[in-house]
Structure formats: C-alpha cells, structure tokens
Design a protein around this motif. Structure first.
Motif, mmCIF file in Angstrom:
data_model
loop_
_atom_site.group_PDB
_atom_site.id
_atom_site.type_symbol
_atom_site.label_atom_id
_atom_site.label_comp_id
_atom_site.label_asym_id
_atom_site.label_seq_id
_atom_site.Cartn_x
_atom_site.Cartn_y
_atom_site.Cartn_z
ATOM 1 N N GLY A 279 -8.995 22.594 58.841
ATOM 2 C CA GLY A 279 -9.017 21.499 57.885
ATOM 3 C C GLY A 279 -7.705 21.125 57.231
ATOM 4 N N LEU A 280 -6.597 21.825 57.548
ATOM 5 C CA LEU A 280 -5.310 21.432 56.976
ATOM 6 C C LEU A 280 -4.968 20.008 57.384
ATOM 7 N N GLN A 281 -4.546 19.204 56.422
ATOM 8 C CA GLN A 281 -4.256 17.790 56.664
ATOM 9 C C GLN A 281 -2.763 17.572 56.894
ATOM 10 N N VAL A 282 -2.444 16.672 57.803
ATOM 11 C CA VAL A 282 -1.060 16.254 58.024
ATOM 12 C C VAL A 282 -0.978 14.783 57.654
ATOM 13 N N GLU A 283 -0.318 14.507 56.545
ATOM 14 C CA GLU A 283 -0.236 13.145 56.029
ATOM 15 C C GLU A 283 1.042 12.462 56.514
ATOM 16 N N VAL A 284 0.891 11.424 57.318
ATOM 17 C CA VAL A 284 2.017 10.583 57.722
ATOM 18 C C VAL A 284 1.903 9.300 56.912
ATOM 19 N N SER A 285 2.736 9.187 55.889
ATOM 20 C CA SER A 285 2.571 8.078 54.949
ATOM 21 C C SER A 285 3.149 6.768 55.463
ATOM 22 N N ARG A 286 4.167 6.857 56.331
ATOM 23 C CA ARG A 286 4.744 5.644 56.914
ATOM 24 C C ARG A 286 5.111 5.888 58.366
ATOM 25 N N ARG A 287 4.804 4.896 59.203
ATOM 26 C CA ARG A 287 5.192 4.903 60.606
ATOM 27 C C ARG A 287 6.097 3.697 60.860
ATOM 28 N N PHE A 288 7.182 3.914 61.566
ATOM 29 C CA PHE A 288 8.108 2.841 61.910
ATOM 30 C C PHE A 288 8.257 2.782 63.430
ATOM 31 N N PRO A 289 8.400 1.585 64.001
ATOM 32 C CA PRO A 289 8.679 1.494 65.437
ATOM 33 C C PRO A 289 10.130 1.871 65.725
ATOM 34 N N PHE A 290 10.426 2.151 66.989
ATOM 35 C CA PHE A 290 11.763 2.597 67.400
ATOM 36 C C PHE A 290 12.847 1.596 67.000
ATOM 37 N N ASP A 291 12.534 0.309 67.081
ATOM 38 C CA ASP A 291 13.560 -0.694 66.763
ATOM 39 C C ASP A 291 13.796 -0.852 65.258
ATOM 40 N N LYS A 292 13.113 -0.047 64.457
ATOM 41 C CA LYS A 292 13.315 -0.053 62.998
ATOM 42 C C LYS A 292 13.812 1.312 62.519
ATOM 43 N N VAL A 293 14.582 1.989 63.356
ATOM 44 C CA VAL A 293 15.073 3.321 63.003
ATOM 45 C C VAL A 293 15.908 3.296 61.728
ATOM 46 N N VAL A 294 16.810 2.334 61.612
ATOM 47 C CA VAL A 294 17.663 2.263 60.421
ATOM 48 C C VAL A 294 16.811 2.088 59.171
ATOM 49 N N GLU A 295 15.840 1.186 59.230
ATOM 50 C CA GLU A 295 14.960 0.973 58.088
ATOM 51 C C GLU A 295 14.162 2.231 57.768
ATOM 52 N N ALA A 296 13.749 2.952 58.800
ATOM 53 C CA ALA A 296 12.985 4.188 58.600
ATOM 54 C C ALA A 296 13.797 5.219 57.828
ATOM 55 N N TYR A 297 15.057 5.397 58.224
ATOM 56 C CA TYR A 297 15.907 6.363 57.523
ATOM 57 C C TYR A 297 16.257 5.890 56.114
ATOM 58 N N GLN A 298 16.467 4.603 55.957
ATOM 59 C CA GLN A 298 16.745 4.085 54.609
ATOM 60 C C GLN A 298 15.561 4.361 53.684
ATOM 61 N N TYR A 299 14.366 4.164 54.194
ATOM 62 C CA TYR A 299 13.159 4.422 53.401
ATOM 63 C C TYR A 299 13.051 5.904 53.054
ATOM 64 N N ALA A 300 13.233 6.777 54.048
ATOM 65 C CA ALA A 300 13.086 8.214 53.825
ATOM 66 C C ALA A 300 14.149 8.750 52.872
ATOM 67 N N GLU A 301 15.367 8.226 52.997
ATOM 68 C CA GLU A 301 16.479 8.760 52.213
ATOM 69 C C GLU A 301 16.433 8.356 50.743
ATOM 70 N N LYS A 302 15.597 7.387 50.403
ATOM 71 C CA LYS A 302 15.434 7.017 48.992
ATOM 72 C C LYS A 302 14.705 8.109 48.220
ATOM 73 N N GLY A 303 13.945 8.947 48.948
ATOM 74 C CA GLY A 303 13.204 10.023 48.305
ATOM 75 C C GLY A 303 11.859 9.557 47.788
ATOM 76 N N GLY A 304 11.091 10.507 47.248
ATOM 77 C CA GLY A 304 9.782 10.184 46.707
ATOM 78 C C GLY A 304 8.729 9.940 47.753
ATOM 79 N N VAL A 305 8.992 10.355 49.002
ATOM 80 C CA VAL A 305 8.037 10.125 50.086
ATOM 81 C C VAL A 305 6.889 11.137 50.004
#
Length: 314
Positions: A279-305
């Motif tokens: 029953g352990l849950q794995v929460e993926v709060s945001r998914r980004f497509p490959f062509d949005k890698v920069v946006e994905a890292y910008q989002y993650a690096e802001k913190g609070g994820v």
C-alpha cells in the motif's frame, strides 16, 4: 536518438536537446527504451558545478539518474531479464551518466522489474529518493514506541517514502511542510504537522530524538537547539566539507551529526517494492513531456514540490 546534454555548468539554460548514437551494450548490460525519468536535486547540483569534486568537469555531460522503461536488448551475460520486460533502475555513474534520452545502457544489476500495479512514471520516481529513505531509516537505529522524530521538508520525494516507511514503527513523527503538503503529510503517516509558513519549528518548545533535515535549510547548528541529549541529526544533503567535519565534531558532543550517503541497490528496492505491494503510495505531482525538460527543471528547482516530478518520453 534524442538526448539531453550540456556543455558547461550553469542553470537550466545550458540544457540542450541533441542527437546521439544509440548506445551499444556490453555483455553484462541491457539497453532500455526509456519511458520516464525522475528529477532529483542532485541533477541540478551536479549541473551547477556544486559537486564537481565528485563529478569532475568534463563535457558534454548528461542528466537524469533514475528511470523506467522497456528492455530493448540484453547482453549475453544477462540471464534474468529479456526483451520486452518493463523495468526501472539507475544509471551506472550517477555523477556522470544521464538517463534523459531515448535509450540508456546500464548493467543488469542496476535495474529491477517494474511492479505491475504502478506506472512507468511512478517507477522512475522510486530508486534515488526511495534508497535515501531506506538508508535514513537504517541510520536511525532502533526506534522505540514514542521515539520523537522531526522531518523538516517532509513531503518531497524523500519525505514521501520516509513518512510511509515510519508508519508502523510507532514513533511520534512531526512533519514540517508547506501549506499544500499538509494533507499529504497526514495521509503518509505524520502524527503532528507544522506549516512552516505559519510556525517556526525552532520555537515550538518541543525537542526530538531524531531530526532529519530534508530541506537543507535548517542545518546541524540550528537543529541542536531542539535535539534531546544523545539525539541524532541526519543530514542527507551534506556539503563536501561537512562529511569529514561531522566525524570530527561527533567526538566532542552527544548530539550526533550523521551524514547520509546512499545508492540504490537490490536490498533497498526489495524493501520498497514490498512496501508498494502493501500500500505504499508513490505520488508524482507533475509530469512533463520530453520537449519541456527545461520547464520541468525550472519547476522542480523552485522547491516546494509534493512527491516527485517526472519527465515522460514517447
């Protein structure tokens, strides 16, 4: 094949999509068609040059450490996997290699069968954060009923696993998180939840047997104020200088500073996949497509994820 690479240390603007040759595999390796790659803080720490003593400074460099996908080919010495198997794993050298590409070649010892109950994105989120959490659990030593544990920055990927792994240990767990993480912290097993935007854990007149700082913002010097005698401070984000310094400082104090250095291995993964089955849950709060890698890292690096951020490939 498409891959993400960079030619110098820096922020997200150094990340480039490049064309590279599909990797050849050695006899002990497998070729995996990548379906998902997890983002971890170590990705940008390496990219920004903060870990160059360990990672080196040669370019081009790649990024992304843990991944999930489908086996495309196997080396002749690999007998426990076959083409078409759904797997997840980590790259061979977490300081230098990268999984953000159409294909990745890794030793058969660094991949594991994906549980059928979870998605590729969820599987990719497991190895690095999950191994860190199981290592932290081991470093805590014997946990008795009533052991008071503080998790600072409790609802990112690391905290998500650690909170749930602590559930059955009968400790009294206090989680410090942002407002949007409160419900998750409760759901994952915290007994007490503090919203750091409204309360300062250092001024709550509570003390703890174990303090683990997942945010990297508290530090041992501040944590000592809220640590009981013979308490442990667990540091999963040490600066290189803190690793030897912690050993020296521990000779002169009963409030111990314990550095956590972890790597995904089969015992860690077996514990985690067993927990997922229970029953352990794995929460993926945001998914980004490959062509949005920069946006994905910008989002993650802001913190609070909350939970993990994952990049998905076709």
């Amino acid at each position: 094949m498409k891959a993400i690479a960079y030619q110098k240390f820096g922020n997200t603007d150094v990340l480039q999509t490049v064309e590279e040759t599909k990797p050849a595999i050695r006899s002990n390796e497998v070729l995996v068609k990548v379906k998902a790659v997890s983002i971890n803080p170590m990705d940008w720490k390496i990219r920004k040059g903060e870990m160059k003593l360990m990672s080196g400074s040669r370019f081009p460099r790649h990024t992304g450490v843990d991944f999930a996908g489908v086996i495309e080919d196997t080396g002749v010495a690999v007998t426990n996997f076959k083409k078409g198997d759904e797997v997840f794993g980590v790259v061979k050298n977490t300081m230098k290699d990268g999984a953000l590409a159409d294909y990745v070649a890794v030793p058969g010892t660094l991949i594991w069968k994906k549980p059928t109950a979870i998605t590729f994105a969820e599987a990719a989120a497991i190895p690095i954060a999950g191994a860190a959490a199981t290592t932290a659990l081991q470093k805590m030593g014997k946990i008795n009923p009533g052991t008071s544990i503080l998790i600072n920055g409790a609802t990112g990927g690391f905290g998500m696993f650690l909170l749930q792994l602590l559930k059955d240990r009968k400790a009294v767990v206090t989680a410090v998180t942002g407002t949007k993480g409160i419900d998750y912290a409760k759901q994952w097993g915290a007994d007490i939840v503090l919203d750091y935007t409204k309360a300062d854990v250092l001024t709550q007149n509570a003390t703890y047997d174990i303090v683990i700082d997942l945010s990297g913002k508290m530090g041992y010097s501040k944590a000592k104020r809220i640590m009981n005698r013979k308490a442990l401070f667990l540091n999963p984000t040490p600066k290189p200088v803190q690793i030897p310094a912690s050993f020296l400082n521990n000779l002169f104090t009963n409030k111990k500073h314990v550095v956590i250095l972890s790597a995904a291995s089969t015992p860690h993964i077996n514990l985690l996949t067993s927990a997922i089955g229970n029953g352990l849950q794995v929460e993926v709060s945001r998914r980004f497509p490959f062509d949005k890698v920069v946006e994905a890292y910008q989002y993650a690096e802001k913190g609070g994820v909350t939970g993990k951020v994952v990049i998905e490939l076709d």
